[in-house]
Scaffold this active site. Structure first.
Site, mmCIF file in Angstrom:
data_model
loop_
_atom_site.group_PDB
_atom_site.id
_atom_site.type_symbol
_atom_site.label_atom_id
_atom_site.label_comp_id
_atom_site.label_asym_id
_atom_site.label_seq_id
_atom_site.Cartn_x
_atom_site.Cartn_y
_atom_site.Cartn_z
ATOM 1 N N ASP A 31 -95.684 -6.323 15.078
ATOM 2 C CA ASP A 31 -95.398 -6.238 13.638
ATOM 3 C C ASP A 31 -94.003 -6.772 13.318
ATOM 4 O O ASP A 31 -93.087 -6.675 14.132
ATOM 5 C CB ASP A 31 -95.518 -4.767 13.187
ATOM 6 C CG ASP A 31 -95.582 -4.649 11.672
ATOM 7 O OD1 ASP A 31 -95.975 -5.622 11.007
ATOM 8 O OD2 ASP A 31 -95.235 -3.562 11.167
ATOM 9 N N HIS A 48 -94.928 -16.035 11.680
ATOM 10 C CA HIS A 48 -96.161 -15.918 12.474
ATOM 11 C C HIS A 48 -96.148 -16.932 13.625
ATOM 12 O O HIS A 48 -96.577 -16.637 14.734
ATOM 13 C CB HIS A 48 -97.390 -16.147 11.593
ATOM 14 C CG HIS A 48 -97.579 -15.072 10.546
ATOM 15 N ND1 HIS A 48 -97.469 -13.732 10.838
ATOM 16 C CD2 HIS A 48 -97.856 -15.140 9.218
ATOM 17 C CE1 HIS A 48 -97.684 -13.026 9.734
ATOM 18 N NE2 HIS A 48 -97.911 -13.861 8.744
ATOM 19 N N ARG A 82 -104.481 -9.579 2.400
ATOM 20 C CA ARG A 82 -103.311 -10.452 2.187
ATOM 21 C C ARG A 82 -103.719 -11.710 1.406
ATOM 22 O O ARG A 82 -104.912 -12.018 1.309
ATOM 23 C CB ARG A 82 -102.720 -10.846 3.540
ATOM 24 C CG ARG A 82 -102.177 -9.638 4.257
ATOM 25 C CD ARG A 82 -101.349 -10.009 5.456
ATOM 26 N NE ARG A 82 -100.838 -8.803 6.087
ATOM 27 C CZ ARG A 82 -99.866 -8.780 6.969
ATOM 28 N NH1 ARG A 82 -99.296 -9.904 7.349
ATOM 29 N NH2 ARG A 82 -99.462 -7.643 7.483
ATOM 30 N N LEU A 142 -104.314 -10.244 35.245
ATOM 31 C CA LEU A 142 -104.060 -9.502 34.000
ATOM 32 C C LEU A 142 -105.249 -9.641 33.041
ATOM 33 O O LEU A 142 -105.810 -10.724 32.908
ATOM 34 C CB LEU A 142 -102.803 -10.101 33.346
ATOM 35 C CG LEU A 142 -102.440 -9.591 31.955
ATOM 36 C CD1 LEU A 142 -101.889 -8.171 32.032
ATOM 37 C CD2 LEU A 142 -101.398 -10.507 31.301
ATOM 38 N N ARG A 199 -94.927 -0.384 19.156
ATOM 39 C CA ARG A 199 -94.955 -1.062 17.856
ATOM 40 C C ARG A 199 -93.569 -1.599 17.563
ATOM 41 O O ARG A 199 -92.585 -0.864 17.653
ATOM 42 C CB ARG A 199 -95.393 -0.132 16.726
ATOM 43 C CG ARG A 199 -95.473 -0.900 15.382
ATOM 44 C CD ARG A 199 -96.069 -0.106 14.246
ATOM 45 N NE ARG A 199 -96.265 -0.972 13.088
ATOM 46 C CZ ARG A 199 -97.239 -0.866 12.194
ATOM 47 N NH1 ARG A 199 -98.120 0.096 12.324
ATOM 48 N NH2 ARG A 199 -97.331 -1.703 11.169
ATOM 49 N N SER A 207 -101.511 2.266 11.959
ATOM 50 C CA SER A 207 -102.219 1.271 11.135
ATOM 51 C C SER A 207 -103.622 0.945 11.661
ATOM 52 O O SER A 207 -104.013 -0.220 11.766
ATOM 53 C CB SER A 207 -101.391 -0.022 11.008
ATOM 54 O OG SER A 207 -100.132 0.242 10.446
#
Ligand code: IPE
Ligand code: IPE
Ligand code: MG
Length: 257
Positions: A31, A48, A82, A142, A199, A207
């Protein structure tokens, strides 16, 4: 060999001391991209874009640190509210990330899994998500779990719907509706619960992320924006996790490992 013959222990060199075991599953709410950009007078889209770079660093660091599973929250069920232009930017970034990084992830033995609702997504996105899972299905390094169009309440409701259908069809009795039965019908039922949920951005809420699976996770909130996240931040969160005592409702404390 008798004990007397055993070779002398190699003196411990702190620079090569074995690493403490990493948490098995780390989940991250990435975030703060928009605020990172705004604080620099840049468009949110740039935040972003830089967030994707942070994601690449994080996946690399997670592998190096010996983490088994990393789940990233990349688009929530509620993010559809959004502006259309931002949604377009986010979808474009996901597509570019998969097209550009999938081969490298595969080469690094990363297994990609997707959780969230794939119905109703654009066909090209859905097929990229399917391709990422199919290509890497045999990898055993992973596991990178991408939570895309994901909401925990929706995931739990889907699991409940499956169970209800099985009860209605007479394949399950009501008594078979247990927490384990719900867990087994979540989007990726074979994954261990996250040990640590991180977070970024300073917000202290979930959220709608992994509400069921994080029942006993340790939560670490970092005051940095996601584009600034790096290996040092991940290590800081893990260090905080190690200081926690996990009791799982009992009396015996287990420190995070
Ligand atoms: C996280 O950054 C990315 C997504 C939610 C997709 P935000 O876009 O939420 O950035 P802030 O929280 O507005 O700063
Ligand atoms: C959570 O961040 C979703 C993702 C990181 C993908 P949001 O920015 O959407 O959450 P809120 O709106 O601040 O709760
Ligand atoms: Mg946000």
């Amino acid at each position: 060999m008798s004990e007397a013959e055993a070779p002398a222990a190699v003196p411990s060199d702190p620079s090569v001391a074995p690493r403490p075991i990493a948490p098995r599953h780390v989940a991250i709410i990435m975030d703060g991209n928009g605020r990172w950009a705004a604080s620099r007078g840049l468009p949110r889209a740039e935040g972003h874009r830089r967030g994707v770079e942070a994601l690449r660093r994080t996946v690399r660091a997670a592998g190096e640190l010996g983490i088994g599973f990393i789940t990233i929250f990349s688009f929530s069920s509620e993010n559809w509210s959004r502006p259309v232009s931002e949604i377009r930017d986010l979808m474009g970034l996901l597509k570019r990330f998969i097209r550009h990084d999938l081969a490298d992830l595969h080469k690094s033995n990363v297994r990609v899994r997707i959780i969230g609702d794939r119905e109703g997504l654009d066909r090209d996105i859905k097929s990229l998500l399917d391709e990422a899972e199919e290509l890497t299905i045999g990898n055993d390094g992973l596991t990178l779990v991408v939570a895309f169009n994901y909401g925990a309440r929706q995931e739990i409701a889907r699991a409940a719907k499956h169970l209800a259908a099985e009860v209605a069809a007479g394949r399950l009795t009501l008594d078979a509706v247990t927490p384990e039965a719900i867990s087994a019908r979540l989007d990726a039922p074979d994954l261990p619960d996250p040990d640590l949920v991180i977070r970024t951005s300073g917000e202290q809420r979930l959220s709608n992320f992994l509400l069921w699976q994080s029942a006993y996770s340790e939560l670490v909130f970092l005051p940095i924006f996601w584009p600034d996240f790096d290996r040092a931040a991940l290590e800081e969160a893990i260090a905080e996790y190690r200081r926690r005592e996990r009791r799982f409702g009992g009396l015996i404390a287990r420190t995070g490992s």
